[in-house]
Motif scaffolding. Structure first.
Motif, PDB file in Angstrom:
ATOM      1  N   ILE A 240      40.648   8.584  48.406  1.00 15.58           N
ATOM      2  CA  ILE A 240      40.955   7.324  47.953  1.00 15.58           C
ATOM      3  C   ILE A 240      39.895   6.239  48.310  1.00 15.58           C
ATOM      4  N   PRO A 241      39.414   6.328  49.709  1.00 16.17           N
ATOM      5  CA  PRO A 241      38.427   5.416  50.114  1.00 16.17           C
ATOM      6  C   PRO A 241      36.856   5.870  49.180  1.00 16.17           C
ATOM      7  N   ASN A 242      36.733   7.111  48.997  1.00 15.89           N
ATOM      8  CA  ASN A 242      35.426   7.541  48.591  1.00 15.89           C
ATOM      9  C   ASN A 242      35.504   7.203  46.985  1.00 15.89           C
ATOM     10  N   ILE A 243      36.566   7.306  46.314  1.00 14.52           N
ATOM     11  CA  ILE A 243      36.469   6.766  44.938  1.00 14.52           C
ATOM     12  C   ILE A 243      36.323   5.352  44.844  1.00 14.52           C
ATOM     13  N   ALA A 244      37.153   4.632  45.694  1.00 22.24           N
ATOM     14  CA  ALA A 244      36.644   3.058  45.680  1.00 22.24           C
ATOM     15  C   ALA A 244      35.286   2.898  45.824  1.00 22.24           C
ATOM     16  N   LYS A 245      34.637   3.331  46.820  1.00 22.87           N
ATOM     17  CA  LYS A 245      33.041   3.298  47.073  1.00 22.87           C
ATOM     18  C   LYS A 245      32.474   3.569  45.868  1.00 22.87           C
ATOM     19  N   GLN A 246      32.503   4.830  45.237  1.00 23.55           N
ATOM     20  CA  GLN A 246      31.787   5.286  43.976  1.00 23.55           C
ATOM     21  C   GLN A 246      32.071   4.309  42.983  1.00 23.55           C
ATOM     22  N   SER A 247      33.120   3.604  42.919  1.00 23.82           N
ATOM     23  CA  SER A 247      33.586   2.698  41.640  1.00 23.82           C
ATOM     24  C   SER A 247      32.437   1.581  41.710  1.00 23.82           C
ATOM     25  N   ASN A 248      32.172   1.026  43.004  1.00 25.28           N
ATOM     26  CA  ASN A 248      31.393  -0.165  43.021  1.00 25.28           C
ATOM     27  C   ASN A 248      29.816   0.479  42.771  1.00 25.28           C
ATOM     28  N   ASN A 249      29.376   1.664  43.057  1.00 26.33           N
ATOM     29  CA  ASN A 249      28.216   2.333  42.644  1.00 26.33           C
ATOM     30  C   ASN A 249      28.207   2.312  40.992  1.00 26.33           C
ATOM     31  N   ILE A 250      29.153   2.636  40.256  1.00 23.37           N
ATOM     32  CA  ILE A 250      29.259   2.723  39.161  1.00 23.37           C
ATOM     33  C   ILE A 250      29.040   1.396  38.367  1.00 23.37           C
ATOM     34  N   ASN A 251      29.776   0.571  38.868  1.00 24.93           N
ATOM     35  CA  ASN A 251      29.508  -0.833  38.378  1.00 24.93           C
ATOM     36  C   ASN A 251      28.028  -1.426  38.529  1.00 24.93           C
ATOM     37  N   ASP A 252      27.529  -1.128  39.422  1.00 25.06           N
ATOM     38  CA  ASP A 252      26.118  -1.568  39.644  1.00 25.06           C
ATOM     39  C   ASP A 252      25.340  -0.705  38.715  1.00 25.06           C
ATOM     40  N   LYS A 253      25.400   0.527  38.356  1.00 27.84           N
ATOM     41  CA  LYS A 253      24.549   1.134  37.679  1.00 27.84           C
ATOM     42  C   LYS A 253      24.757   0.530  36.130  1.00 27.84           C
ATOM     43  N   GLY A 254      26.165   0.293  35.804  1.00 29.06           N
ATOM     44  CA  GLY A 254      26.140  -0.390  34.759  1.00 29.06           C
ATOM     45  C   GLY A 254      25.888  -1.382  34.436  1.00 29.06           C
ATOM     46  N   CYS A 255      25.506  -2.269  35.335  1.00 34.94           N
ATOM     47  CA  CYS A 255      24.762  -3.760  35.196  1.00 34.94           C
ATOM     48  C   CYS A 255      23.386  -3.515  35.034  1.00 34.94           C
ATOM     49  N   GLU A 256      22.708  -2.523  35.567  1.00 36.71           N
ATOM     50  CA  GLU A 256      21.365  -2.094  35.134  1.00 36.71           C
ATOM     51  C   GLU A 256      21.256  -1.863  33.715  1.00 36.71           C
ATOM     52  N   ALA A 257      22.223  -0.780  33.510  1.00 34.56           N
ATOM     53  CA  ALA A 257      22.212  -0.452  31.982  1.00 34.56           C
ATOM     54  C   ALA A 257      22.259  -1.254  30.881  1.00 34.56           C
ATOM     55  N   PHE A 258      23.184  -2.139  31.223  1.00 32.03           N
ATOM     56  CA  PHE A 258      23.637  -3.598  30.559  1.00 32.03           C
ATOM     57  C   PHE A 258      22.085  -4.268  30.516  1.00 32.03           C
ATOM     58  N   ARG A 259      21.609  -4.487  31.488  1.00 27.33           N
ATOM     59  CA  ARG A 259      20.383  -5.240  31.519  1.00 27.33           C
ATOM     60  C   ARG A 259      19.173  -4.660  30.708  1.00 27.33           C
ATOM     61  N   HIS A 260      19.176  -3.480  30.628  1.00 23.97           N
ATOM     62  CA  HIS A 260      18.173  -2.795  29.924  1.00 23.97           C
ATOM     63  C   HIS A 260      18.208  -2.868  28.438  1.00 23.97           C
TER      64      HIS A 260
END
Length: 107
Positions: A33-53
């Motif tokens: 569960i903690p690893n999944i929560a940490k990966q969720s933050n990474n996914i949101n950061d990458k989603g923001c970069e994709a949205f910016r592009h």
């Protein structure tokens, strides 16, 4: 011969075996569960970069069509290059169009 419900040759899990299985599953969940929560933050950061592009691409399309950079996000929405005034990334940060068509992530 009719077998009874509690014959000695039937195989079944004992209470101890079931408790050990539940303990192993619980430990795996506590680790995962903690690893999944940490990966969720990474996914949101990458989603923001994709949205910016994606917005940068729309800014370039606007510049090609209108021979100028948009002054604001509202201008791009009015002309149909963006769907709404929402410029929020999945992680909550905002996008802003600066002079020269640069799209920046603003905290």
């Amino acid at each position: 011969m009719i077998k009874t419900l509690f014959s000695k040759d039937e195989r079944a899990f004992t209470l101890i075996e079931m408790m050990i299985v539940l303990l192993v599953i619980s430990v795996l969940l506590f680790v995962a569960i903690p690893n999944i929560a940490k990966q969720s933050n990474n996914i949101n950061d990458k989603g923001c970069e994709a949205f910016r592009h994606m917005v940068e691409g729309q800014v370039q399309a606007y510049r090609i069509d209108m021979d100028k950079y948009p002054a604001s996000v509202a201008e791009m929405v009015e002309t149909g290059y963006l769907r709404s005034n929402e410029t929020a990334c999945p992680n909550g940060q905002q996008l802003e169009i600066k002079a020269g068509g640069e799209v920046a992530i603003v905290s």
